[in-house]
Structures are given as C-alpha cells and as structure tokens.
Motif scaffolding. Structure first.
Motif, mmCIF file in Angstrom:
data_model
loop_
_atom_site.group_PDB
_atom_site.id
_atom_site.type_symbol
_atom_site.label_atom_id
_atom_site.label_comp_id
_atom_site.label_asym_id
_atom_site.label_seq_id
_atom_site.Cartn_x
_atom_site.Cartn_y
_atom_site.Cartn_z
ATOM 1 N N GLU A 1 -9.520 -7.300 8.174
ATOM 2 C CA GLU A 1 -9.126 -5.607 9.155
ATOM 3 C C GLU A 1 -8.987 -5.188 9.934
ATOM 4 O O GLU A 1 -10.750 -4.453 10.513
ATOM 5 N N ASP B 1 -9.124 -6.418 1.225
ATOM 6 C CA ASP B 1 -9.211 -5.874 0.167
ATOM 7 C C ASP B 1 -7.460 -5.292 -0.306
ATOM 8 O O ASP B 1 -6.832 -4.634 0.925
ATOM 9 N N THR C 1 0.659 -1.637 -0.081
ATOM 10 C CA THR C 1 0.316 0.365 0.107
ATOM 11 C C THR C 1 0.698 0.756 -0.383
ATOM 12 O O THR C 1 0.609 2.239 -0.491
ATOM 13 N N ILE D 1 -11.401 -1.578 5.630
ATOM 14 C CA ILE D 1 -12.753 -2.437 5.969
ATOM 15 C C ILE D 1 -12.844 -3.036 7.462
ATOM 16 O O ILE D 1 -12.494 -4.368 6.903
ATOM 17 N N SER E 1 -7.475 3.029 4.602
ATOM 18 C CA SER E 1 -8.341 2.596 3.109
ATOM 19 C C SER E 1 -9.066 0.713 3.906
ATOM 20 O O SER E 1 -8.962 -0.393 3.791
#
Length: 410
Positions: A299, A71, A47, A227, A225
């Motif tokens: 996550e 994700d 990321t 989730i 990001s």
C-alpha cells in the motif's frame, strides 16, 4: 446513437431488508499480468462496495500471487490464480509454472468457473477483458448466464489503446459478441468530457446503450485503511514504476538525477523487477546517501500522498492516485506494446495537471530540470475532471442488488 447513461443515486437512508439467504454477494475478476493496477482498482471497488447498507460479501479473483500481500477489508476475500506473464511485445506466457500457455489457461478457467458457480454471485464485475485473459472467463460467464441470477458488468478504464488497435483487438477477441451474450452493462471509470471511449473508438449504438460513465475513482477512500510506512521527517521525491518488470531504466535514471535541496529520494522498484536490476539499483543508491529503495510495498498510498513530487509511469491506477491527492507528478508513460498510457498522459499534460516526458527521451539532466522547475497544478483536478466514480459505482450496484428500492435520479 443513444445518449450515454450517467450514474444515478438512491434515496438517502433507504434500508432494504436483508435477503433471507444472507448478504448479497459480489464477485470481481481481474486477470493481472503486468503490474498491480487491475488488482488495486478492484480492491478499491471492493472496499467501496462494502460500504453499502446492507454490506455485501465480496469475492475477488486475482491473477497474481502478490494479491495475498494486500490488506483486505472485512467481508472481502480473494482467490489467487497461478500467474500469467507477458513478454516485451505483449504476448502471454506462464509467469512461474513450467506450463504451456494452453495448460495454464485451462487451469485458470476451471478454477474460475468452479469458484463462481459455487459462490453464486448476485453481481459480477469483470475488469477490462470481456472474455477474460486467454478466454478464461467463458466457461464461468456461460454458467452464470444460464443460471440467470447474476447481473454481469464489464468495467473499463478511461483509455484502452489507440482507436485502430482497439477496433482490431475487439474484433479478433470477439468482444462485441461476448457483450451481447453475457453482459448487462459496461461501466467506464472515467469522464467522457476528458476521453469519450464510445466515440473515440466508433463503438456501435448497441455498445453505447450498455454504457455508464461512472467518473474517475477517487483513491482517497483507500487511505482510511491503508497500512504503510510512517510519514517521512523530511520532504521527499517518490519514484514508483508499478510492478517494475519494465521500469529498470526509469529507476536507473532516477538514481542519477539531482534532487531539490533538502529533499530525499524514495524509489519503489516493484516485486516483478528482475533481481539483477534491483541489485544494481541498490548499489547505486548506497553510493549517494540521499535515497532509499523499497522492493515492494502493498500500500504505497501514504507515500504518494505525502510526497513533494512523484515520478511515475502512466497507468490508470497510478494516475488516479496522483490526481486524487493533488500531488505534482511527472508521468513517464509506457508507449509499447499499448499506447494507452501516453494517450492519457498527453491529455492530462495539455491541461497542465501533470508533467510528461516519453521514457525513451528521459535523461538524468531533463529529470533533474523537471524536479527543479515549477510544478504542474493538480489541485485544479476536481474543476476539470469528474472524480465521483466510487459514489456512482455504489449507487448503481445498490440498484442492481436491490431493484425494488426507491431511488432519486441525479
């Protein structure tokens, strides 16, 4: 011994031209046997690296099927290998397939080589194990080095094991030979003022000449990001044990502990915990009414960041999550077959950044007492530890991918 290299920066606003063949390509490998720490660390790196300008493409090679539940950022994809498992003394076996260990190793090695030769990365970052689990990276590393294009980096966490265990393991696994043959650099995701891996393990000047201490990886970037479940309405204590394969006793004691007044308990068992243990825990939680249980969440970061306190094991990724968000935490470090977690936890506890109890000494009574007592002071972490690892990784990756661009040394 040579001075260890620190991270460098590059000129702000520098915009290298995009190569004619398309975006730069990065590959990250993690072997993944127990828990999700290696995978989550590589996902965090992927990321972060996607935020380079121009953004590279990233292929992740993962050793567990749970990787498919996470994700992924745009421009990142994953190759998931059939999984290894480990027994109680740390020996490898096939996790799910009815294969001999050698058969599984050969299957994984052939898959990795085919993927990396076809993908043809400009930069390969190998997590933790220079030759790969069971030597599964040897074919791929040999092929990439013969091609002469990829820069190859070994990424290490701050602590590996006791000095005696590491020196013996690295000799048996011929890791120093692997470094000389295939690797350009060693990135250590830690702070040498906290734990200097080079001097602790009496590694050679040749090893030290490849080392860059990058700093700890600040997990707050993942939250952009993430989730995960909606924020909780009341304060809660979170207990998490990674993959869960060896966390049933900790979870059981957590379900017997007294929570602070007005608090709820949330328990994440992990997908690798045996079903019989999960069923027993679910029955115990159902009987008390102030706890809930999740088998797995890809996550957990929002749950960690929002917790009043966290009870957790002491893996690198879990600890850096807790430190990144300044959450008061009790670490219950794994003590076998490796001593990595307890070595890290003891030093953090000595600085009053976390609490610590060895798992074999954990009881419902002393856990309840810790939950009711004064918390540690993790808000001081950035005064005491270098947490700039992701910035340093980005800066060094930029230099390796685009060596002709002017940079500014930090």
């Amino acid at each position: 011994m040579r001075q260890i290299i620190s991270c460098d920066g590059y000129a702000p606003g520098s915009r290298p031209f995009r190569p004619a063949a398309g975006p730069a390509r990065i590959a990250l490998y993690s072997h993944d046997t127990l828990g999700f720490g290696h995978w989550r660390r590589n996902l965090l790196l992927a990321t972060a690296l996607r935020r380079l300008d121009p953004a590279p493409q990233v292929l992740m090679i993962a050793g567990m099927r749970e990787a498919g539940a996470f994700d992924l950022p745009e421009g990142v994809d994953t190759l998931t290998l059939p999984a290894y498992g480990k027994d109680s003394v740390g020996d490898y076996r096939a996790r799910d397939l009815d294969l001999e260990l050698g058969e599984l190793a050969a299957l994984r090695a052939a898959s990795i080589r085919a993927a990396l030769v076809s993908y043809d990365p400009d930069l390969l970052i190998v997590d933790n194990v220079p030759r790969g689990a069971q030597g599964e990276m040897v074919q791929a590393l040999t092929a990439l080095r013969a091609r002469g294009k990829a820069r190859i980096v070994l990424g290490l966490r701050d602590v590996i094991d006791t000095p005696e265990a590491v020196r013996g393991q690295w000799l048996r696994q011929r890791n120093h030979t692997a470094l000389r043959r295939w690797f350009d650099e060693v990135w250590i995701y830690g702070d040498p003022n906290f734990y200097n891996l080079v001097t602790e393990y009496s590694f050679s000047e040749e090893f030290a000449s490849r080392v860059r201490f990058m700093g700890y990886l600040d997990q707050r970037e993942r939250l952009v990001s993430a989730i995960s479940p909606a924020p909780q309405a009341s304060p809660y204590v979170l207990c998490t044990v990674g993959g869960g394969r060896d966390g049933a006793r900790i979870c059981d004691i957590f379900t017997q502990a007294s929570l602070p007044t007005g608090h709820r308990g949330i328990l994440i068992t992990g997908s690798q915990m045996p079903a019989s243990d999960r069923a027993a825990l679910r029955a115990r939680i159902a009987a008390r009414g102030d706890m809930e249980m999740l088998d797995f969440t890809p996550e957990p970061l929002r749950l960690i960041a929002g917790a009043a306190r966290v009870v957790a094991m002491g893996g690198y990724n879990t600890v850096t999550e807790l430190l990144s968000f300044g959450v008061p935490a009790l670490i219950l470090p794994r003590t076998r077959p490796r001593r990595e977690q307890i070595l890290r936890a003891e030093r953090l506890a000595a600085r009053h950044l976390v609490g610590m109890i060895e798992p074999d000494r954990l009881t419902p009574e002393n856990l309840s007492a810790w939950l009711a007592g004064p918390p540690p002071r993790p808000e001081r972490v950035r005064e005491m530890l270098d947490m700039s690892g992701l910035d340093c990784v980005r800066a060094r990756a930029f230099e390796l991918l685009y060596p002709n661009i002017r940079r500014i040394c930090a």
